[in-house]
Design an enzyme around this catalytic site. Structure first.
Site, PDB file in Angstrom:
ATOM      1  N   ARG A  56       0.842  -1.207   0.000  1.00 41.40           N
ATOM      2  CA  ARG A  56       0.000   0.000   0.000  1.00 41.40           C
ATOM      3  C   ARG A  56       0.872   1.249   0.000  1.00 41.40           C
ATOM      4  O   ARG A  56       1.956   1.258   0.577  1.00 41.40           O
ATOM      5  CB  ARG A  56      -0.911   0.029   1.235  1.00 41.40           C
ATOM      6  CG  ARG A  56      -1.849   1.226   1.272  1.00 41.40           C
ATOM      7  CD  ARG A  56      -2.629   1.254   2.571  1.00 41.40           C
ATOM      8  NE  ARG A  56      -1.756   1.498   3.724  1.00 41.40           N
ATOM      9  CZ  ARG A  56      -1.328   2.699   4.083  1.00 41.40           C
ATOM     10  NH1 ARG A  56      -1.676   3.768   3.367  1.00 41.40           N
ATOM     11  NH2 ARG A  56      -0.568   2.839   5.156  1.00 41.40           N
ATOM     12  N   LYS A  57       0.379   2.287  -0.669  1.00 44.11           N
ATOM     13  CA  LYS A  57       1.013   3.604  -0.646  1.00 44.11           C
ATOM     14  C   LYS A  57      -0.091   4.645  -0.523  1.00 44.11           C
ATOM     15  O   LYS A  57      -1.091   4.594  -1.259  1.00 44.11           O
ATOM     16  CB  LYS A  57       1.827   3.843  -1.918  1.00 44.11           C
ATOM     17  CG  LYS A  57       2.662   5.129  -1.898  1.00 44.11           C
ATOM     18  CD  LYS A  57       3.502   5.240  -3.172  1.00 44.11           C
ATOM     19  CE  LYS A  57       4.455   6.441  -3.099  1.00 44.11           C
ATOM     20  NZ  LYS A  57       3.726   7.727  -3.022  1.00 44.11           N
ATOM     21  N   SER A  58       0.048   5.606   0.397  1.00 47.61           N
ATOM     22  CA  SER A  58      -1.033   6.540   0.702  1.00 47.61           C
ATOM     23  C   SER A  58      -1.358   7.458  -0.466  1.00 47.61           C
ATOM     24  O   SER A  58      -2.529   7.755  -0.728  1.00 47.61           O
ATOM     25  CB  SER A  58      -0.678   7.382   1.930  1.00 47.61           C
ATOM     26  OG  SER A  58      -0.530   6.558   3.065  1.00 47.61           O
ATOM     27  N   SER A  59      -0.371   7.943  -1.179  1.00 47.61           N
ATOM     28  CA  SER A  59      -0.610   8.856  -2.301  1.00 47.61           C
ATOM     29  C   SER A  59      -0.276   8.147  -3.612  1.00 47.61           C
ATOM     30  O   SER A  59       0.442   7.135  -3.631  1.00 47.61           O
ATOM     31  CB  SER A  59       0.248  10.120  -2.153  1.00 47.61           C
ATOM     32  OG  SER A  59       1.617   9.806  -2.259  1.00 47.61           O
ATOM     33  N   GLY A  81      -2.403   4.782  -3.671  1.00 42.61           N
ATOM     34  CA  GLY A  81      -3.205   6.001  -3.514  1.00 42.61           C
ATOM     35  C   GLY A  81      -4.353   5.851  -2.540  1.00 42.61           C
ATOM     36  O   GLY A  81      -5.339   6.573  -2.647  1.00 42.61           O
TER      37      GLY A  81
END
Length: 521
Positions: free
Chosen positions: A11-14, A55
């Site tokens: 996972r990556k927030s942005s 994102g």
């Protein structure tokens, strides 16, 4: 050696940098895959499908990759979930507890490549909770910083983004006046101050062809539609139009230019305040009552909309407000809504046709077939007050004229039918669905009783869902004369022959001729 099926979640927030050939998700995946290969001697193997969320915030469970992962765990396809760090899975303690519950229920566990944890032991779960507490704390602190920055910026009068209001455009993160839209805003406020009603202003704006702001969102055009009540009321209370910025109940001078004069805006707010009492803010029944707030009885008491439902049919009325009925005073008035609205439309149409020479007069004669929304707008524009008397119907118009017509109120219990002078007598009688429903109910009661000849009356009534007295009356009505039934079906029944009258009728004779003499003559 048993086989251990492993799934890698990343996972990556942005979404910044995700377009690169080798991005953060790929880096996490490679690290997790290398760890799984290092455990090959234990039977570990990588599942074919990747579970990536690029994102998406770790503070929410609404992530497609996570949903797919949990679905496969429930389906028994996954034994171990491998992640780069704990906060890649979630930053919320509550969500973490839900994920662990799903894993434990279906015999799965997870491993963090950079942190040594074993979720099968109590100590491991405690350490995970401590770590996630710090992750959640970091997330909340970050959110507080963002909120504080927004509050400080708005205190300086800066526009901090969001939906651009009608009358402005966003240029270089600043609000700049759009002259064409600003003229629309000015016209709406002028009309509202003159009309004094949000709903009347809605109808006026639609008549002028005014629309909401047209915006582009995700490549699609939204807005540009006629105003509705909520959108117009929001516009009328928006302090942006006088060059101010509002934030959490506080108002600051804005850095943008005002569209409206402050005196005009304050007059509009004062009118809105009179239309926003606690009573008016209560949930209201969606009603098609066209004469609401216009209709009174002859004693000056307001009449309001009411309704009742019988056998799935909804019947509308105008009734004198109960709070205005004094002990020992005149009885409450109650009239069917549809007929009085129809009569008012006919009388208003007649007046407009005779007194207006503009194009409006051409449509005035057609008010009887006008859609409800347009008819409501016409009533708001031309009708000030409708008074129901015992012998007269009075319409007070906004042009100062008054229409008086003779009125006979034929009472049947609490209801009253209206016979108004000047309305063409050739108008076919209105249908009475209540009578038709009553006859169908009576026929069903008869068939129900004949199919169960051995049951006593009280048991028949209970099984049919009626009281014994009600069931007896239905059975009696099921033997009405065919001539009476045909008269009702063809809508040729006398005015006094109503459903209430038939239900309350005692001593209905068995002889058909005697029934016809009682009910039709």
């Amino acid at each position: 050696m048993s086989k251990v099926r492993c799934a890698i979640y990343t996972r990556k927030s942005s979404d910044e940098g995700l377009e690169q050939e080798f991005n953060s998700l790929d880096a996490q995946y490679d690290s997790c895959r290398a760890y799984i290969l290092s455990q090959k001697h234990e039977g570990w193997s990588v599942a074919r499908e990747r579970y990536d969320d690029g994102g998406f915030s770790g503070g929410s469970m609404e992530r497609p990759g996570l949903k797919g992962l949990l679905a496969d765990i429930v389906a028994g396809k996954i034994d171990v979930v491998v992640i780069y760090k704990i906060d890649r899975l979630t930053r919320s303690l509550a969500d973490f507890a839900r994920i662990i519950e799903v894993m434990e229920k279906h015999g799965a566990s997870f491993v963090s490549v950079t942190q040594s944890f074993n979720t099968k032991t109590s100590m491991g779960r405690l350490m995970l909770h401590v770590l996630l507490s710090f992750a959640q704390f970091e997330r909340e602190v970050g959110a507080e910083r963002v909120r504080d920055k927004i509050a400080a910026s708005k205190a300086k009068g800066m526009w901090m983004g969001g939906t651009v209001p009608l009358g402005y455009d966003a240029v270089d993160r600043k609000l700049v006046i759009n002259d064409a839209e600003a003229a629309t805003v000015q016209a709406i406020f002028d009309a509202f101050v003159e009309l004094g009603s949000v709903q009347a202003t809605v109808y006026w704006s639609r008549g002028q062809g005014l629309t909401t702001k047209l915006r582009q969102r995700s490549g699609e055009a939204i807005g540009g539609t006629p105003f509705h009540y909520g959108a117009l009321r929001c516009l009328l209370s928006n302090r942006t139009y006088i060059g101010e910025v509002e934030h959490k109940g506080k108002v600051y001078p804005g850095q943008h230019e005002a569209i409206l004069d402050r005196a005009l805006f304050e007059r509009a707010l004062a009118i809105l305040a009179t239309r926003s009492t606690d009573k008016m803010r209560r949930p209201k029944l969606a009603s098609a009552s066209l004469l609401q707030r216009m209709i009174f009885d002859q004693h000056g008491r307001k009449m309001g909309p009411a309704h009742t439902c019988r056998n799935g049919q909804r019947f509308r009325y105008y009734v004198t407000h109960g709070k205005q009925i004094k002990k020992g005073g005149p009885a409450a008035y109650r009239v069917a809504a549809a007929p009085i609205e129809k009569h008012c439309a006919a009388l208003l149409s007649e007046h407009l046709t005779a007194n207006v020479t503009s194009v409006e007069s051409e449509g005035a004669a057609k008010l009887g077939g006008t859609p409800a929304k347009e008819l409501k707008m016409t009533f708001l524009r031309h009708l000030r007050r409708v008074v129901i008397g015992d012998a007269e119907l009075s319409l007070e118009l906004t042009d100062g004229a008054t229409i008086n017509r003779a009125l006979d109120r034929v009472r049947h219990g609490n209801d009253a039918k209206l016979l108004i002078g000047g309305i063409p007598a050739s108008t076919p009688p209105a249908s009475n669905p209540q009578l038709i429903i009553l006859l169908k109910d009576a026929a069903r009661a008869q068939a129900f009783a004949l199919a169960r000849p051995k049951l006593p009356l009280d048991q028949l009534a209970a099984k049919f869902g009626r009281s014994s007295e009600r069931f007896k009356r239905l059975i009696r009505l099921s033997y009405l004369s065919p001539k009476i039934v045909a008269t009702i079906v063809q809508e040729r029944q006398p005015l006094g022959l109503t459903g209430r009258h038939l239900q309350n009728l005692d001593g209905l004779p068995l002889c058909w001729r005697a029934q016809e003499e009682m009910l039709l003559d």
